[in-house]
Scaffold this active site. Sequence first.
Site, PDB file in Angstrom:
ATOM      1  N   ASP A  58      -7.805 -10.806 -21.906  1.00 53.41           N
ATOM      2  CA  ASP A  58      -7.996 -11.434 -23.207  1.00 53.41           C
ATOM      3  C   ASP A  58      -7.600 -10.406 -24.274  1.00 53.41           C
ATOM      4  OD1 ASP A  58      -8.882 -13.276 -25.133  1.00 53.41           O
ATOM      5  OD2 ASP A  58     -10.821 -12.276 -25.231  1.00 53.41           O
TER       6      ASP A  58
ATOM      7  N   ASP B 116     -14.643 -16.863 -22.447  1.00 53.58           N
ATOM      8  CA  ASP B 116     -13.813 -16.705 -21.250  1.00 53.58           C
ATOM      9  C   ASP B 116     -14.584 -16.986 -19.961  1.00 53.58           C
ATOM     10  OD1 ASP B 116     -11.506 -15.936 -22.670  1.00 53.58           O
ATOM     11  OD2 ASP B 116     -12.286 -13.903 -22.872  1.00 53.58           O
TER      12      ASP B 116
ATOM     13  N   ASP C  92     -14.242 -11.158 -22.660  1.00 54.93           N
ATOM     14  CA  ASP C  92     -15.477 -10.762 -23.330  1.00 54.93           C
ATOM     15  C   ASP C  92     -16.700 -11.477 -22.777  1.00 54.93           C
ATOM     16  OD1 ASP C  92     -15.374 -13.315 -24.362  1.00 54.93           O
ATOM     17  OD2 ASP C  92     -14.801 -12.703 -26.371  1.00 54.93           O
TER      18      ASP C  92
END
Length: 662
Positions: free
Chosen positions: A354, A559, A555
Amino acid sequence: MSKKKQNLRDLTTQEHQGEHLDVGGQNHSSPESPGKLKTYLPAIFSFVFLIVGIGWDYFDAQFFQSWIRIVWYVAAYLPVGLPVIREGWNSIINGDFFTEFLLMSIATMGAFAIGEYPEAVAVMLFYAVGELFQNAAVNRAKGNIKALLDVRPNEARVYRNNDYISVSPESVAIGEKVQVRVGEKIPLDGILLSEKGSFNTAALTGESKPDTIVKGEKVFAGSINLDGVIEIETTKEFKDSSIARILDMVQNATARKSKTELFIRKFARIYTPIVVYLAVALTFLPYLFVDEYIFQDWLYRALIFLVISCPCALVISIPLGYFGGLGAASKNGILFKGASFLDEMTKVTTVVMDKTGTVTKGVFKIKDVVISNGALSARLPDGQEAEMMKYLMAMEEQSTHPIARAIMEYKADGDTFQASEVSEIAGKGLKGTVNGKTVLVGNKALMTSNNLEVPVETDNIVESIVMVSIEGKLAGYVTIADELKEDAHQAIEQIKASGISKIIMLSGDKDSITQQVAKELGMDWAKGGLLPEDKLNEVEKLMSANNNRLAFIGDGINDAPVLAASDVGVAMGGLGSDVAIETADVIIQTDQPSKFAKAVRIGRSTRRIVWQNIGLAFGVKAVVLILGAGGVATMWEAVFADVGVALLAILNAVRLQNMKWN
């Protein structure tokens, strides 16, 4: 399996932390306890008696004959032999017939029966010494976990009935005010009420540098207050605090066994009875094929066979190796939820990351302030910038958007401006009045819809842009960017150096920003503008490729679906995210993406040491087994093949705790 061995292998509950059975059959806390000498006395006693007895045998002492010799070696045998015999008997009572205790008991008592007294004592003595080494290694491996257990707060000083009273952290409710003195541990997660505080979070994050927190920011249970008396307001009950959940996860990490570990345990259960039956066959079957069959000779070979075949090196060193890997990772601020993920980490071929909160700080800051002449009254350029920013800050003051918060951090000298009649224009920005002037604040679309000419150079800016119009004239614009983490470049370099073939970025941020960050970091490719379900679809496509093992680093909040679906889910900043602790397989407590490469190195080193131990155990045992069956090897070679190999394997596993991972 005996209770003792189960404790040593599982190591999953606090009650068993540091407890094991010594060779004298007594429980004790650890080799560092006051009873340390008592722990080693049985082995020392047997060793002295064995050496003296061998000496008298060597010099053919006249008095050391017949029953005196037998009694002497029995006395040498009992201190180390009785606990093993007792364990073997208890295992049989519990329905577990074929254990290493039974093998050692049969072999040594058989050696006594055929008059090989020194060998019998030596086998059991070295087995006992191996147990002592094993226990010391296990306790050392537990050290890193104990360090985490030691951060568990014992009490909380909570404000009740107009006074601070000491209570158990478990009894503190959400929203209560807690006082923490210098040197004390934060008892529960909360919000800092004092102006600021300095905290040692090393036990939680592995970082020794003190962490400074200001009023209104989060503090975590287990942190140590370093500077002045502070007050916090609790936001979670103790059972839900980050430290409590992390401790629970670490204590139970070995519950998820690796495939290698599970295979060895199943193998040992099948292997041990086969060895017993083969030993019986080796004793009696030669009678049918050998012309000059001597029962005592073939029994001796069978006893050697039993000693060599004891699976101690496998069933002890392999779990110890994995536990050492888990401990080494914990010491470095990386929490694996089980030994199985140490193995999985070694197989990763693709890393998907990410952006926000993973390689960037997730905190927006002003990058550039650009002024357009004509709308501002101040003559000097610096004065024009400050004036425009005051208009902008007045408009953004009431907003909670991350970009608005970044703008409000700008330091402008002099009096602040006040905005009125502020209204939101959906998808474009804000309109309001400041100092009697009409002000527009927003994106390019807002400016063009109000017939304002936008500078051409802004078309090439990928960062977020906030433009300011005053009384129908463009005053300027501000670019806002999310900062890269200090170790972001290092993280990508180290991941590539580890041999992982693909590094990909998937982000919910706009595609232009995602592409720019990925290019700057040297990633293989990137895709932005993704919703959580879009990320999941992309990851599933990647995972469907042949022989592709994927780790996702995120995180741990938006996600969560991808963390759960990937082969290895790695959450950044697990202290601040409940979802991370619940969903991820690996938690990096320090928010440093470079720790991923370190996790890979720890996983690979653990797996390498485990397979070294397997190869050592099987290789040496196979050679000595053949020699023993052929009558070439003696009981002394058997001792090395069993206890010697176990000791070497244990020492090899202990190396994990001494390695440098920087």
